[in-house]
Design a protein around this motif. Sequence first.
Motif, PDB file in Angstrom:
ATOM      1  N   MET A   1      -0.315 -11.282   7.176  1.00  0.00           N
ATOM      2  CA  MET A   1      -0.008  -9.727   6.984  1.00  0.00           C
ATOM      3  C   MET A   1       1.172  -9.549   6.081  1.00  0.00           C
ATOM      4  O   MET A   1       2.038 -10.233   6.558  1.00  0.00           O
ATOM      5  CB  MET A   1       0.020  -8.914   8.398  1.00  0.00           C
ATOM      6  N   THR A   2       1.192  -8.722   5.092  1.00  0.00           N
ATOM      7  CA  THR A   2       2.406  -8.278   4.357  1.00  0.00           C
ATOM      8  C   THR A   2       3.285  -7.659   5.044  1.00  0.00           C
ATOM      9  O   THR A   2       2.856  -6.683   5.809  1.00  0.00           O
ATOM     10  CB  THR A   2       1.986  -7.507   3.006  1.00  0.00           C
ATOM     11  N   PRO A   3       4.540  -7.829   5.294  1.00  0.00           N
ATOM     12  CA  PRO A   3       5.550  -7.245   5.952  1.00  0.00           C
ATOM     13  C   PRO A   3       5.707  -5.725   5.086  1.00  0.00           C
ATOM     14  O   PRO A   3       5.599  -5.616   4.007  1.00  0.00           O
ATOM     15  CB  PRO A   3       7.042  -7.932   5.793  1.00  0.00           C
ATOM     16  N   GLU A   4       6.133  -4.716   6.155  1.00  0.00           N
ATOM     17  CA  GLU A   4       6.646  -3.283   5.622  1.00  0.00           C
ATOM     18  C   GLU A   4       7.722  -3.613   4.546  1.00  0.00           C
ATOM     19  O   GLU A   4       8.302  -4.258   4.635  1.00  0.00           O
ATOM     20  CB  GLU A   4       6.847  -2.416   6.600  1.00  0.00           C
ATOM     21  N   LEU A  38      11.483  -6.425   7.321  1.00  0.00           N
ATOM     22  CA  LEU A  38      11.141  -5.600   6.049  1.00  0.00           C
ATOM     23  C   LEU A  38      11.627  -6.215   4.795  1.00  0.00           C
ATOM     24  O   LEU A  38      12.475  -7.032   4.806  1.00  0.00           O
ATOM     25  CB  LEU A  38      12.033  -4.388   6.175  1.00  0.00           C
ATOM     26  N   ARG A  39      10.695  -6.207   3.901  1.00  0.00           N
ATOM     27  CA  ARG A  39      10.902  -6.388   2.390  1.00  0.00           C
ATOM     28  C   ARG A  39      11.934  -5.326   2.005  1.00  0.00           C
ATOM     29  O   ARG A  39      11.560  -4.122   1.985  1.00  0.00           O
ATOM     30  CB  ARG A  39       9.584  -6.677   1.682  1.00  0.00           C
ATOM     31  N   VAL A  40      12.927  -5.553   1.534  1.00  0.00           N
ATOM     32  CA  VAL A  40      13.731  -4.646   0.971  1.00  0.00           C
ATOM     33  C   VAL A  40      13.751  -4.905  -0.732  1.00  0.00           C
ATOM     34  O   VAL A  40      14.296  -5.982  -1.282  1.00  0.00           O
ATOM     35  CB  VAL A  40      15.417  -4.772   1.405  1.00  0.00           C
ATOM     36  N   MET A  41      13.636  -3.829  -1.443  1.00  0.00           N
ATOM     37  CA  MET A  41      13.553  -3.857  -2.813  1.00  0.00           C
ATOM     38  C   MET A  41      14.389  -2.732  -3.380  1.00  0.00           C
ATOM     39  O   MET A  41      14.397  -1.628  -3.232  1.00  0.00           O
ATOM     40  CB  MET A  41      12.006  -3.646  -3.198  1.00  0.00           C
ATOM     41  N   ASP A  89       6.791   0.969   1.466  1.00  0.00           N
ATOM     42  CA  ASP A  89       6.093   1.857   2.309  1.00  0.00           C
ATOM     43  C   ASP A  89       7.317   2.964   2.753  1.00  0.00           C
ATOM     44  O   ASP A  89       6.780   4.115   3.185  1.00  0.00           O
ATOM     45  CB  ASP A  89       5.807   1.011   3.633  1.00  0.00           C
ATOM     46  N   HIS A  90       8.465   2.825   2.653  1.00  0.00           N
ATOM     47  CA  HIS A  90       9.451   3.637   3.002  1.00  0.00           C
ATOM     48  C   HIS A  90      10.253   3.635   1.624  1.00  0.00           C
ATOM     49  O   HIS A  90      10.512   2.744   0.962  1.00  0.00           O
ATOM     50  CB  HIS A  90      10.549   3.202   4.033  1.00  0.00           C
ATOM     51  N   LEU A  91      11.146   4.924   1.601  1.00  0.00           N
ATOM     52  CA  LEU A  91      11.793   5.257   0.370  1.00  0.00           C
ATOM     53  C   LEU A  91      13.361   5.587   0.638  1.00  0.00           C
ATOM     54  O   LEU A  91      13.277   6.553   1.728  1.00  0.00           O
ATOM     55  CB  LEU A  91      11.191   6.233  -0.742  1.00  0.00           C
ATOM     56  N   ALA A  92      14.369   5.168   0.080  1.00  0.00           N
ATOM     57  CA  ALA A  92      15.693   5.594   0.284  1.00  0.00           C
ATOM     58  C   ALA A  92      16.266   5.732  -0.790  1.00  0.00           C
ATOM     59  O   ALA A  92      15.863   5.121  -1.914  1.00  0.00           O
ATOM     60  CB  ALA A  92      16.346   4.652   1.339  1.00  0.00           C
ATOM     61  N   GLN A  93      16.956   6.743  -1.196  1.00  0.00           N
ATOM     62  CA  GLN A  93      18.040   7.060  -2.491  1.00  0.00           C
ATOM     63  C   GLN A  93      19.231   6.756  -2.106  1.00  0.00           C
ATOM     64  O   GLN A  93      19.830   7.391  -1.190  1.00  0.00           O
ATOM     65  CB  GLN A  93      17.481   8.076  -2.817  1.00  0.00           C
ATOM     66  N   LEU A  94      19.862   6.171  -3.212  1.00  0.00           N
ATOM     67  CA  LEU A  94      21.591   6.050  -3.010  1.00  0.00           C
ATOM     68  C   LEU A  94      21.913   6.268  -4.691  1.00  0.00           C
ATOM     69  O   LEU A  94      21.359   5.947  -5.508  1.00  0.00           O
ATOM     70  CB  LEU A  94      21.743   4.559  -2.773  1.00  0.00           C
TER      71      LEU A  94
END
Length: 102
Positions: A1-4, A38-41, A89-94
């Motif tokens: 399974m691919t991590p979030e 989590l994979r963080v991109m 799957d999730h989005l953050a803005q900086l």
Amino acid sequence: MTPEAIAVVIPAHNEEALLPPALAAVTAAAGHPALADLRVMTVVAADACVDETAKVADTAGASVLLRTPDCPVETSSRLRPRAVGGFGDHLAQLAAEEGAMH
């Protein structure tokens, strides 16, 4: 399974000087144990930059979305959510200047 995955988007316009500390802050935060599953991109949205913003981001390993000067803002604004949506799957803005704060 691919991590979030979470995509951290940094909108940037001629931010080559401020981008390295922002990218370092994202990298440091991504190493937090709470994010271990989590994979963080990191995605830099380079907005019609005339400096080396895109190159700095690419060299640091971030994905780069480019808006060239001939691309209307309305078009890039409409396309950005779809383009970024493929990154996580999730989005953050900086903001780049936020990463430079001490």
